[in-house]
Design an enzyme around this catalytic site. Sequence first.
Site, mmCIF file in Angstrom:
data_model
loop_
_atom_site.group_PDB
_atom_site.id
_atom_site.type_symbol
_atom_site.label_atom_id
_atom_site.label_comp_id
_atom_site.label_asym_id
_atom_site.label_seq_id
_atom_site.Cartn_x
_atom_site.Cartn_y
_atom_site.Cartn_z
ATOM 1 C CB SER A 7 -0.896 0.014 1.243
ATOM 2 O OG SER A 7 -1.656 1.199 1.301
ATOM 3 N NE ARG A 8 3.349 3.954 -4.765
ATOM 4 C CZ ARG A 8 3.339 2.834 -5.497
ATOM 5 N NH1 ARG A 8 2.235 2.142 -5.620
ATOM 6 N NH2 ARG A 8 4.442 2.429 -6.105
ATOM 7 C CG ASN A 9 -3.785 4.782 3.309
ATOM 8 O OD1 ASN A 9 -3.390 5.406 4.280
ATOM 9 N ND2 ASN A 9 -5.061 4.726 2.982
ATOM 10 C CG ASP A 71 -10.151 -5.055 -0.450
ATOM 11 O OD1 ASP A 71 -9.934 -3.841 -0.589
ATOM 12 O OD2 ASP A 71 -11.101 -5.634 -1.003
ATOM 13 C CB SER A 72 -10.823 -2.847 4.939
ATOM 14 O OG SER A 72 -10.118 -1.672 4.603
ATOM 15 N N GLY A 154 -11.313 7.518 4.854
ATOM 16 C CA GLY A 154 -12.431 6.793 4.252
ATOM 17 C C GLY A 154 -13.754 7.204 4.861
ATOM 18 C CE1 TYR A 155 -18.093 5.443 1.930
ATOM 19 C CE2 TYR A 155 -16.292 3.849 1.980
ATOM 20 C CZ TYR A 155 -17.268 4.526 1.279
ATOM 21 O OH TYR A 155 -17.442 4.316 -0.061
ATOM 22 C CE LYS A 176 -9.999 3.484 12.331
ATOM 23 N NZ LYS A 176 -9.503 4.209 11.178
ATOM 24 N NE ARG A 182 -6.712 -1.404 7.323
ATOM 25 C CZ ARG A 182 -7.583 -0.395 7.240
ATOM 26 N NH1 ARG A 182 -7.689 0.490 8.199
ATOM 27 N NH2 ARG A 182 -8.360 -0.268 6.187
#
Length: 196
Positions: A7-9, A71-72, A154-155, A176, A182
């Site tokens: 990932s690049r996140n 993936d989420s 995200g959401y 969190k 995750r």
Amino acid sequence: MRVLLASRNAKKLGELRRILAPSLPGLEVIGLDDVPPYAEVPESGATFGDNALIKAREGFRRTGLPTVADDSGLAVDALNGMPGVLSARWAGSHGDDTANLRLVLDQVGDVPDDRLGAAFQCSVAYVSADGEILTDGRMPGRLVREPRGANGFGYDPIFVPDGFDRTSAELAPGEKDRISHRGQALRALAERLAET
């Protein structure tokens, strides 16, 4: 041990480091920006697990490093579990968090508040020369009508986890991590890796 997160996140990378570090001391987690570039494969799987494995297998194949990928997404009860695996590109463009979030809110605009149940779901895949591991996590909750909070991505700003009155974006990172989809999947992976 050095592990690639496919990932690049930067926020996912930070999350992975925070969650895995206590269970796997000495683990160095790097991201796609830390390895020679390669073309990422499309997330064409029908499930979160399928997509996580696609990315982890490709990362391992391209770099030779043990690779973790996740993936989420968000499954909204009133939308029959959608956006699901399409969460990151729900509004058409991959990774446009604001557009995705707004589209979901528009789609549930006429749904009564008591029917705004939802859950974040995650699959984490690990691929190495020793084989493959797949773990899952789920965080149930409900949607709120207006985004709140600046943490997360995200959401997160429209999702309130069960047992809380704050959105995921209003929770501190460590708070969190303890309850997130995750976090659950990564802790399960850490347990499996610690056994090897």
